[in-house]
Design an enzyme around this catalytic site. Structure first.
Site, short mmCIF file in Angstrom:
data_model
loop_
_atom_site.label_atom_id
_atom_site.label_comp_id
_atom_site.label_asym_id
_atom_site.label_seq_id
_atom_site.Cartn_x
_atom_site.Cartn_y
_atom_site.Cartn_z
N TYR A 270 26.76 -3.02 -26.91
CA TYR A 270 26.98 -4.44 -26.65
C TYR A 270 28.46 -4.75 -26.45
CZ TYR A 270 27.37 -9.46 -27.30
OH TYR A 270 27.69 -10.77 -27.14
N ASP A 305 18.41 -7.30 -25.75
CA ASP A 305 18.03 -8.57 -25.14
C ASP A 305 19.13 -9.09 -24.21
OD1 ASP A 305 19.61 -10.83 -27.04
OD2 ASP A 305 19.18 -8.93 -28.01
N LYS A 377 13.13 -6.58 -33.30
CA LYS A 377 13.62 -7.95 -33.25
C LYS A 377 13.34 -8.53 -31.86
CE LYS A 377 17.74 -10.78 -33.61
NZ LYS A 377 19.22 -10.75 -33.56
#
Length: 526
Positions: A270, A305, A377
């Protein structure tokens, strides 16, 4: 959740994992061969250094930064910070690292790498100090287990995960406790905008964050105490989440262990992709931080995500699965167990596409069946939220239903005001009502959900898995760093020699010593 709904070929799944391991292997070796200024600062934090130099002309500078920077200036960090620091502590006749930091700021300390008996004494003292810090981490893990046994876990899965983001830790406490009373099981305190790019961790309680609250040790302590208070009141253990990411990833991981946080956002790529942090710096830091999380019993949340906010959620679905497999391998290598791997994925397909909900179910089921023991998640829609709060509320309801049908573990509460305003308490209350309704009305609907073996959902899942294997094969051949540089994930191109923080990466010399790494390595299989 009943397994085997997709009829995945075990050989194809095993091939995907083998390729992920081959792709990740050179990066693991690279991480082992380097250290960073953040890893060295995290080591001293475990050894007990605290506080900041409030007299500095540029504002408060953490003592740990002052010491590590001075050691690097005097003798380099190729041998680690521990030996020079604990040798100087003895040589100066001081009793604490904070005293040593004050003397360092006054220009009274000259650091060098000790040899012979001096080296042995310094290594022994450093190891003892770090071991004391790790014992605090161990006690916090045991305390968490004790409190979960006393107050209980949430009765249902998925756990309901809700964000607070006021910028003021005191206001965060009010919102977090009210959210727990309304049904939230996990509270995530969003960090102040830009904190991931700071190469230091602020000190003390803070009241002036931007779109979030600064991650500090004192803020961690305040929120953990507040959630313990409300846990006792509501009769279930409410978990606390923050962010171990950015340039201070290892330090924040240590602070989380010292203050009994329960989950941490900790993704291997990320920071590279979305904060333009140097890839080597990130991989070195994430390995150390995950070793700390493994020891602390903390569940990590990964950030797949985010790829779907920059890439198309249909065309890029397989990149999510590739990243999940890489995160799994990196996590296992650092000592994390399956129950600690909160792998991320999201409900981000354009709702105007035909069969969009069926594709969401296919992607969510694929993740569930590939990682049956991981606390997945599941992230709500954000990219296609338009400001129409009624449409947004409906989309969140579909997202919640997908989570129930596919057995997700951690459900982040979607906000109908996404992309409009920072949510008010009333917005959160409505969002929680949406979750409660769907979870209550659907009940155990998952046990009745059986997609047709030759139907749309199963075929889509097999397609994504096939594309995953193809991409992993290319990455294993070409190299993960080259794949990142080429824009494979989230369409972001990040070369290995670019990005922020690369000046903080150091090649380890022969004879490098770091007692934190040594103790965490030996405890990695816990």
């Amino acid at each position: 959740m009943r397994r085997g709904l997709l009829g995945l070929d075990p050989e194809v799944v095993a091939t995907a994992r083998r390729l992920a391991a081959r792709a990740a292997g050179p990066v693991v070796e690279l991480a082992r061969a380097h250290t960073t200024v953040a890893v060295e600062r995290a080591t001293l934090r475990l050894a007990g250094i605290t506080g900041a130099d409030s007299a500095h002309r540029s504002g408060d500078v953490p003592w740990v930064n002052r010491v590590v920077d001075t050691v690097r200036e005097h003798c380099g960090l190729e041998h680690g910070v521990a030996l020079p620091v604990f040798h100087a502590l003895t040589e100066q006749g001081l009793t604490s690292l904070t005293e040593l930091a004050e003397a360092t700021a006054a220009g009274q300390v000259s650091y060098r790498v000790p040899e012979g008996r001096e080296r042995t004494r310094a290594a022994r003292a450093a190891r003892a100090a770090v071991a004391r810090g790790l014992r605090t981490v161990d006690r916090n893990r045991a305390q968490r287990e004790k409190l979960v046994a006393r107050w209980g876990d949430p009765a249902q899965r998925p756990w309901i995960y809700l964000i607070v983001a006021t910028g003021d830790i005191d206001e965060d406490v009010v919102q977090a406790q009210n959210a727990a009373r309304a049904g939230a099981d996990v509270i995530a305190v969003i960090r102040s905008t830009g904190q991931s790019l700071l190469d230091y961790v602020p000190e003390g309680a803070t009241h002036h964050g931007f779109a979030g609250t600064y991650a500090t040790q004192e803020n961690f302590r305040i929120m953990r105490a507040a959630l313990d208070e409300v846990s006792r009141e509501v009769g279930r253990y409410v978990r606390l989440t923050n962010y171990a990411s950015g340039l201070c990833m290892p330090e924040i991981a240590v602070l989380a262990g010292l203050q009994r946080l329960d989950m941490m956002l900790n993704d291997s790529m990320y920071g590279i992709l979305f904060r333009d942090i140097n890839p080597i710096r990130t991989f070195v830091d994430q390995r150390f931080s995950r070793q700390v999380h493994a020891r602390a019993g903390i569940i990590i949340n990964t950030g797949e995500d985010n790829y779907l906010t920059t890439a198309d959620a249909v065309d890029g679905a397989h990149t999510v699965t590739v990243s999940q497999l890489l995160n799994e391998h990196f996590g296992h290598e650092a000592g994390l167990a399956d129950w600690q791997l909160g792998l991320g994925h999201a409900f981000e397909i354009n709702p105007d596409l035909p069969d969009s909900f069926r594709m969401e179910l296919a992607h969510a089921l694929l993740a569930r069946e590939l990682f049956p023991d991981a606390p997945l998640k599941w992230m709500p829609p954000t990219k296609h939220m338009t400001g129409d709060v009624f449409r947004g509320y409906l989309l969140d309801g579909f997202f919640n239903l997908a989570g129930v049908l596919t057995g997700q573990s951690i459900l982040l509460v979607g906000m109908m005001t996404e992309a409009v305003v920072t949510p008010f308490l009333s917005d959160r209350d409505l969002a929680l009502a949406n979750v409660r309704y769907v979870l209550g009305a659907a009940g155990n609907l998952a046990e009745d959900f059986r997609p047709e073996p030759d139907g749309f959902i199963v075929k889509r899942a097999h397609q994504v898995l096939s594309e995953t294997v193809d991409l992993l094969e290319r990455i294993a051949d070409d190299g993960l760093l080259n794949a990142i540089a080429g824009g494979t994930f989230g369409l972001m191109r990040r070369p290995a020699d670019g990005g922020r923080g690369r000046e903080g990466v150091i090649v380890k010399a022969e004879g490098y010593r770091n007692p934190a790494v040594e103790l965490l390595e030996t405890g990695a299989s816990r």
